[in-house]
Design a protein around this motif. Structure first.
Motif, PDB file in Angstrom:
ATOM      1  N   SER A 118      -6.617   3.884   4.126  1.00 25.77           N
ATOM      2  CA  SER A 118      -7.151   4.187   2.795  1.00 25.77           C
ATOM      3  C   SER A 118      -5.995   4.544   1.869  1.00 25.77           C
ATOM      4  N   PHE A 119      -6.231   4.469   0.576  1.00 20.48           N
ATOM      5  CA  PHE A 119      -5.183   4.850  -0.362  1.00 20.48           C
ATOM      6  C   PHE A 119      -4.807   6.315  -0.191  1.00 20.48           C
ATOM      7  N   ASP A 120      -5.785   7.179   0.040  1.00 14.13           N
ATOM      8  CA  ASP A 120      -5.485   8.606   0.191  1.00 14.13           C
ATOM      9  C   ASP A 120      -4.571   8.869   1.388  1.00 14.13           C
ATOM     10  N   THR A 121      -4.828   8.206   2.508  1.00 21.98           N
ATOM     11  CA  THR A 121      -3.988   8.375   3.696  1.00 21.98           C
ATOM     12  C   THR A 121      -2.605   7.785   3.453  1.00 21.98           C
ATOM     13  N   TYR A 122      -2.561   6.607   2.864  1.00 21.44           N
ATOM     14  CA  TYR A 122      -1.298   5.938   2.516  1.00 21.44           C
ATOM     15  C   TYR A 122      -0.452   6.855   1.633  1.00 21.44           C
ATOM     16  N   ARG A 123      -1.067   7.393   0.600  1.00 23.97           N
ATOM     17  CA  ARG A 123      -0.374   8.277  -0.341  1.00 23.97           C
ATOM     18  C   ARG A 123       0.142   9.518   0.373  1.00 23.97           C
ATOM     19  N   GLU A 124      -0.714  10.143   1.147  1.00 23.27           N
ATOM     20  CA  GLU A 124      -0.344  11.376   1.854  1.00 23.27           C
ATOM     21  C   GLU A 124       0.841  11.142   2.796  1.00 23.27           C
ATOM     22  N   ARG A 125       0.790  10.061   3.562  1.00 17.67           N
ATOM     23  CA  ARG A 125       1.863   9.770   4.516  1.00 17.67           C
ATOM     24  C   ARG A 125       3.181   9.458   3.809  1.00 17.67           C
ATOM     25  N   LEU A 126       3.124   8.673   2.746  1.00 12.74           N
ATOM     26  CA  LEU A 126       4.361   8.285   2.068  1.00 12.74           C
ATOM     27  C   LEU A 126       4.939   9.409   1.204  1.00 12.74           C
ATOM     28  N   MET A 127       4.098  10.276   0.691  1.00 15.99           N
ATOM     29  CA  MET A 127       4.611  11.431  -0.057  1.00 15.99           C
ATOM     30  C   MET A 127       5.378  12.363   0.884  1.00 15.99           C
ATOM     31  N   ALA A 128       4.960  12.428   2.139  1.00 12.21           N
ATOM     32  CA  ALA A 128       5.593  13.315   3.113  1.00 12.21           C
ATOM     33  C   ALA A 128       6.809  12.681   3.802  1.00 12.21           C
ATOM     34  N   ASP A 129       6.957  11.369   3.702  1.00 13.51           N
ATOM     35  CA  ASP A 129       8.018  10.661   4.419  1.00 13.51           C
ATOM     36  C   ASP A 129       9.189  10.360   3.487  1.00 13.51           C
ATOM     37  N   THR A 130      10.228  11.152   3.578  1.00 13.35           N
ATOM     38  CA  THR A 130      11.387  10.977   2.690  1.00 13.35           C
ATOM     39  C   THR A 130      12.378   9.947   3.231  1.00 13.35           C
ATOM     40  N   LYS A 131      12.135   9.408   4.412  1.00 12.25           N
ATOM     41  CA  LYS A 131      13.054   8.438   5.009  1.00 12.25           C
ATOM     42  C   LYS A 131      12.806   7.010   4.532  1.00 12.25           C
ATOM     43  N   ARG A 132      11.611   6.746   4.065  1.00 14.21           N
ATOM     44  CA  ARG A 132      11.306   5.373   3.640  1.00 14.21           C
ATOM     45  C   ARG A 132      11.926   5.096   2.275  1.00 14.21           C
ATOM     46  N   PRO A 133      12.406   3.868   2.096  1.00 14.83           N
ATOM     47  CA  PRO A 133      13.028   3.540   0.809  1.00 14.83           C
ATOM     48  C   PRO A 133      12.004   3.456  -0.314  1.00 14.83           C
ATOM     49  N   ARG A 134      12.430   3.834  -1.488  1.00 13.67           N
ATOM     50  CA  ARG A 134      11.595   3.645  -2.680  1.00 13.67           C
ATOM     51  C   ARG A 134      11.606   2.164  -3.018  1.00 13.67           C
ATOM     52  N   LEU A 135      10.478   1.654  -3.450  1.00 16.04           N
ATOM     53  CA  LEU A 135      10.391   0.250  -3.831  1.00 16.04           C
ATOM     54  C   LEU A 135      10.512   0.062  -5.337  1.00 16.04           C
ATOM     55  N   ARG A 136      10.175   1.115  -6.075  1.00 16.21           N
ATOM     56  CA  ARG A 136      10.272   1.075  -7.536  1.00 16.21           C
ATOM     57  C   ARG A 136      10.802   2.410  -8.048  1.00 16.21           C
ATOM     58  N   PRO A 137      12.089   2.650  -7.877  1.00 15.06           N
ATOM     59  CA  PRO A 137      12.650   3.946  -8.269  1.00 15.06           C
ATOM     60  C   PRO A 137      12.662   4.195  -9.773  1.00 15.06           C
ATOM     61  N   ASP A 138      12.330   3.178 -10.554  1.00 11.46           N
ATOM     62  CA  ASP A 138      12.308   3.334 -12.009  1.00 11.46           C
ATOM     63  C   ASP A 138      11.034   4.015 -12.514  1.00 11.46           C
ATOM     64  N   VAL A 139      10.045   4.219 -11.621  1.00 14.49           N
ATOM     65  CA  VAL A 139       8.811   4.922 -11.994  1.00 14.49           C
ATOM     66  C   VAL A 139       8.636   6.109 -11.054  1.00 14.49           C
ATOM     67  N   SER A 140       7.699   6.983 -11.354  1.00 14.46           N
ATOM     68  CA  SER A 140       7.461   8.130 -10.473  1.00 14.46           C
ATOM     69  C   SER A 140       6.944   7.637  -9.121  1.00 14.46           C
ATOM     70  N   LEU A 141       7.120   8.446  -8.086  1.00 13.68           N
ATOM     71  CA  LEU A 141       6.634   8.074  -6.764  1.00 13.68           C
ATOM     72  C   LEU A 141       5.131   7.858  -6.782  1.00 13.68           C
ATOM     73  N   GLU A 142       4.422   8.699  -7.500  1.00  9.31           N
ATOM     74  CA  GLU A 142       2.960   8.558  -7.600  1.00  9.31           C
ATOM     75  C   GLU A 142       2.583   7.197  -8.212  1.00  9.31           C
ATOM     76  N   GLU A 143       3.258   6.810  -9.285  1.00  8.89           N
ATOM     77  CA  GLU A 143       2.995   5.517  -9.923  1.00  8.89           C
ATOM     78  C   GLU A 143       3.350   4.361  -8.988  1.00  8.89           C
ATOM     79  N   GLU A 144       4.469   4.505  -8.301  1.00  7.84           N
ATOM     80  CA  GLU A 144       4.896   3.470  -7.355  1.00  7.84           C
ATOM     81  C   GLU A 144       3.853   3.261  -6.261  1.00  7.84           C
ATOM     82  N   LEU A 145       3.421   4.350  -5.638  1.00  7.37           N
ATOM     83  CA  LEU A 145       2.457   4.245  -4.546  1.00  7.37           C
ATOM     84  C   LEU A 145       1.160   3.600  -5.009  1.00  7.37           C
TER      85      LEU A 145
END
Length: 158
Positions: free
Chosen positions: A99-126
């Motif tokens: 689900s989007f909620d699980t995806y968001r929760e996991r990626l917000m907590a995982d600082t090891k994964r690369p950002r895919l769109r660093p030009d926007v906020s992490l929330e917007e990117e996800l």
């Protein structure tokens, strides 16, 4: 399924790598994590590779899938399904739901994964990546993980 490669696909942080050994054992096949194999073969951390040269990373992941032995089980990265749908046509592709909620929760907590769109906020990117990929995933013929497991259970009890 026969000699087809079984590809475990889905969003980032869906649990593909965690499911790989389970599905491999269930099918009695060799399992391989495509991202880990890319790092091993190229000696380059994915985090920097994806950030510095996404096009060469995407080309390498597609090429490597074609080089793997048939009848294996392969967990691909979160972008594979949306970036290389045609490369999956000859494979049996399982999609791991998240689900989007699980995806968001996991990626917000995982600082090891690369950002895919660093030009926007992490929330917007996800939000953007998840919904864009959902639309692309819908166009690829896949088998839902739950349906696959039900089929395996029916075969074992027969």
């Amino acid at each position: 399924m026969g000699t087809q490669t079984v590809v475990i696909a889905g969003h980032r942080a869906a649990g593909k790598t965690r499911l790989l050994p389970l599905v491999s054992r269930l099918l009695g096949r060799t399992g391989l994590d495509l991202d880990a194999e890319l790092e091993r073969r190229h000696g380059r951390p994915l985090r920097t590779w994806v950030a510095e040269s996404p096009a060469t990373f995407r080309a390498a992941e597609r090429e490597l899938l074609g080089l793997l032995p048939p009848a294996s089980v392969v967990a691909v990265g979160g972008g594979f399904l949306s970036h290389h749908p045609e490369a999956l046509q000859e494979h049996f592709t399982l999609v791991v739901p998240v689900s989007f909620d699980t995806y968001r929760e996991r990626l917000m907590a995982d600082t090891k994964r690369p950002r895919l769109r660093p030009d926007v906020s992490l929330e917007e990117e996800l939000h953007a990546i998840f919904h864009e990929r959902e639309a692309l995933h819908a166009r690829v013929p896949t088998i839902a993980l739950a349906d696959f497991l039900r089929g395996c259970l029916v075969q074992e009890s027969a």
